[in-house]
Design an enzyme around this catalytic site. Structure first.
Site, PDB file in Angstrom:
ATOM      1  N   GLU A   1      -4.831  -8.459  -0.915  1.00 42.58           N
ATOM      2  CA  GLU A   1      -5.663  -8.468   0.299  1.00 42.58           C
ATOM      3  C   GLU A   1      -7.103  -8.297  -0.135  1.00 42.58           C
ATOM      4  O   GLU A   1      -7.399  -7.482  -1.011  1.00 42.58           O
ATOM      5  CB  GLU A   1      -5.285  -7.330   1.254  1.00 42.58           C
ATOM      6  CG  GLU A   1      -3.889  -7.402   1.822  1.00 42.58           C
ATOM      7  CD  GLU A   1      -3.569  -6.215   2.748  1.00 42.58           C
ATOM      8  OE1 GLU A   1      -4.522  -5.490   3.127  1.00 42.58           O
ATOM      9  OE2 GLU A   1      -2.391  -6.014   3.064  1.00 42.58           O
TER      10      GLU A   1
ATOM     11  N   GLU B   1       0.823  -1.215   0.000  1.00 39.38           N
ATOM     12  CA  GLU B   1       0.000   0.000   0.000  1.00 39.38           C
ATOM     13  C   GLU B   1       0.855   1.263   0.000  1.00 39.38           C
ATOM     14  O   GLU B   1       0.782   2.086   0.927  1.00 39.38           O
ATOM     15  CB  GLU B   1      -0.971  -0.021   1.184  1.00 39.38           C
ATOM     16  CG  GLU B   1      -1.947  -1.186   1.100  1.00 39.38           C
ATOM     17  CD  GLU B   1      -2.964  -1.226   2.227  1.00 39.38           C
ATOM     18  OE1 GLU B   1      -2.829  -0.434   3.175  1.00 39.38           O
ATOM     19  OE2 GLU B   1      -3.880  -2.068   2.161  1.00 39.38           O
TER      20      GLU B   1
END
Length: 681
Positions: free
Chosen positions: A413, A293
């Protein structure tokens, strides 16, 4: 993946052979599973070993070898006898032994095994004590696993072989240490369990910032590196592909890249150089992901964010590829900014891929669903068409941008943001089941590999059991097929008086409705229920029987069965309209006495007298479940959180509580500084 390397696989347990007496024959079978790649060809195989006959001191074995890889011309199968058995006679192969190690070589008439074909041979043997079947076999030196490991450069096949994946969340990424965020130390037994449940890869989020020394060396703590290596090696030994990354480093220090370029880049280079060196000789089942991220502070906007990430991704690529060994062809995973699936972010990563001209790279994004639904805000309590379209749009974009060009995608994810076993009711179970079913279908049909984010909310790591077996069953079913659902997973009945018929809308999702079951009993169509088109109606007779003594809460659960997939659960619930009472308190401690009467809360609205939204998220009257309000069913209260009052003006606020039965309660509070009073009037 490296041609010269092979990934260790999980080996199926053997069934001990039973002694045959009095003319009774027992059969034992064992099948080995792992992945391998030979030097000149992609190879994979499956071995079925059976003992159709056994007597005191002797036995007959039958062996079937299926070639799952490239065609083979000339074969030998090797194994080790676990109980000291010996081969005394063989047919359709020449079998030789060296102690417990055995080799079977093709006969003159069966040297070739085409792709997908099977060759069989057999032998008689002797045994003493026990006759435990062998569990590991090699074909031409390659471990037989039931899979084929792709060759270097075949990133699409490599990523497909990682489906499905599981995240060891809030563990090696926890700050400062592995157990700091509530999870136990990782064990090999845990990883074995994950593999046994059908997962084929594990992502190891790792935060390195607390485990290395100062500049300029940034030397990684050897104890920490050994621990990471231990978990990686356990995972590989269990037959799992493994993804290693820089995780919370992204927001701890990498985010400072725009304003501290030299120091951040030096640290980034040092860590990846050390990680790449430490694992350069590991099998190709180990995968590197540049950063989790990625995000940056103080930039001019998205265009600069994309440029900065491009710099880090290309530097990561240069370091890993330049470290040699298995890293020269190791699969690498590159994220978008924020691992976002917005088209502009995808296009920026595609440009990086095209510049690198390396076909052994995969793209990654994360997916936590349509945000209002994933946290239960703005009235999005249901998996409706808008929520599903967000999912479809996301998966279509990553497929069209990457997969259609031969670039694999890992959904690194996925889950819903606020689903957590510690916060029951934020996401209604049936609506979550619909989301799970849709993720499985839309990812599978678009060729995406999914890795569920599990920080302990799905798998109880201490007990090695799923916290909600039904959710796991739905996730697992979604790997291969669709399941039917319905408009709801609950039917509410009154606590007294006549019980009416209740209807639900079936969503077969391409399946065929087969019937209803309660426990081990099939309900009778026409008597207990009727079906008209997609409308399923439970009759008053059946509901009266299922409701039993009509105690508040779930009285029974029936299952709607379809032609494939998992059954759809329907809870038969007795409930009466909830009631509330007056309360006094403060902005830091305020709870409304509530008799739920078997019902459960879906959401809450808050408005000022002029009709404008009150409290946080002032763009909607519907507040965020658990963050701003929370039911406590055991205590019989509805709690308004300090976070709610922090953004409420003094004066009166009207609250509307929505329950899953359809009931609504209006409650009014008055805030005066830190004091709060409330009542139903």
């Amino acid at each position: 993946m490296s041609k010269a390397r092979r990934r260790l696989g999980a080996l199926a347990g053997a069934l001990a052979a039973l002694l045959v007496t009095g003319g009774i024959t027992a059969t034992a079978t064992a099948t080995a599973t792992a992945t391998a790649t030979a030097t000149q060809a992609a190879q994979g195989c499956r071995v079925d070993y059976a003992v159709p006959a056994q007597w005191q001191g002797g036995f007959t074995a039958s062996v079937r070898v299926t070639n799952l890889g490239d065609p083979i011309s000339g074969w030998n199968l090797g194994w080790v006898f676990p109980s000291g058995q010996r081969v005394t006679q063989s047919w359709n192969a020449t079998v030789t032994s060296s102690g417990d190690r055995v080799t079977a070589v093709h006969a003159s008439y069966n040297p070739s095994i085409p792709t997908g074909a099977t060759v069989s041979f057999g032998f008689n043997g002797s045994w003493a004590g026990t006759n435990t079947a062998p569990t590991a076999f090699t074909l031409n030196g390659v471990t037989c696993t039931g899979d084929v490991e792709p060759q270097p450069g075949d990133a699409m096949a490599a990523v497909a072989a990682m489906q499905p994946g599981w995240n060891l969340g809030n563990t090696l990424d926890a700050i400062p240490d592995e157990t700091s965020w509530g999870n136990p130390l990782t064990t090999r037994a845990l990883l074995h369990h994950v593999r046994s449940q059908g997962y084929r890869s594990v992502r190891l989020p790792i935060t390195w910032s607390n485990h290395h020394g100062p500049a300029p060396d940034y030397a990684i703590d050897p104890v920490w590196l050994d621990r990471v290596r231990e978990v990686v090696d356990w995972s590989l030994a269990e037959g799992l592909s493994v993804v290693v990354n820089l995780h919370h480093d992204s927001w701890q220090w990498i985010s400072n890249y725009p304003g501290d370029r030299a120091n951040v880049l030096a640290r980034y280079r040092a860590l990846w150089t050390r990680i790449a060196t430490a694992f350069r000789d590991h099998p190709s089942g180990l995968v590197f992901e540049s950063v989790n991220e990625p995000q940056f502070t103080g930039t001019s906007g998205a265009e600069e964010d994309d440029r900065l990430l491009h710099e880090l991704n290309t530097e990561f690529h240069r370091i890993v590829r330049g470290s040699g060994g298995g890293n020269a062809t190791r699969l690498l995973v590159l994220p978008t900014v924020h691992t976002s699936a917005d088209q502009a972010r995808l296009d920026a990563l595609l440009a990086t891929y095209q510049e690198l001209r390396d076909t052994n790279i995969a793209a990654t994004v994360h997916f936590y669903g349509f945000w209002p639904f994933s946290v239960n805000i703005a009235g999005f309590t249901r998996f409706n068409a808008e929520v599903e379209q967000d999912l479809v749009g996301t998966f279509d974009r990553v497929h069209n941008t990457f997969v259609s060009r031969g670039i694999p995608v890992v959904i690194g994810e996925w889950a819903l943001l606020n689903y957590d076993h510690n916060r029951p009711g934020v996401i209604e179970r049936g609506e979550f089941l619909k989301f799970i079913e849709a993720v499985g279908h839309h990812a599978r049909t678009r060729g995406l590999t999914t890795m569920i984010w599990d920080a302990g909310q799905f798998l109880d790591r201490a007990g090695l059991r799923w916290r909600d077996q039904g959710l796991h069953d739905a996730i697992k079913s979604g790997w291969t097929t669709r399941s039917g659902t319905a408009s709801a997973d609950r039917v509410h009945l009154p606590g007294s008086g006549a019980i009416p018929a209740k209807s639900l809308t079936l969503n077969p999702n391409g399946t065929t409705f087969r019937g209803l079951r309660h426990g081990g009993t099939e309900l009778v169509r026409g008597t207990d229920y009727t079906v008209s088109g997609t409308t399923l109606t439970l009759t008053p007779t059946a509901l009266t029987r299922l409701a039993g003594n009509r105690a508040h809460g779930v009285n029974a659960t029936v299952e709607a069965r379809f032609s494939q997939g998992v059954p759809w659960p329907i809870d038969i619930i007795t409930s009466d309209p909830p009631t509330q009472a007056a309360a006094t308190g403060t902005t830091t401690s305020f709870a409304i006495p509530t008799r739920f009467n078997g019902d459960q809360l879906a959401t809450m609205e808050a408005e000022y007298d002029d009709g404008s939204p009150a409290g946080p998220a002032n763009w909607t009257p519907f507040k965020e479940f658990w963050q701003h309000f929370q039911p406590d069913y055991a205590a019989g209260t509805l709690i308004l959180k300090p976070e709610f009052f922090a953004e409420v003006d003094d004066g009166r606020v009207t609250l509307t509580f929505h329950f899953w039965s359809g009931a609504r309660i209006t409650y009014r509070i008055t805030k005066d500084g830190g004091a709060v009073t409330g009542g139903t009037g």
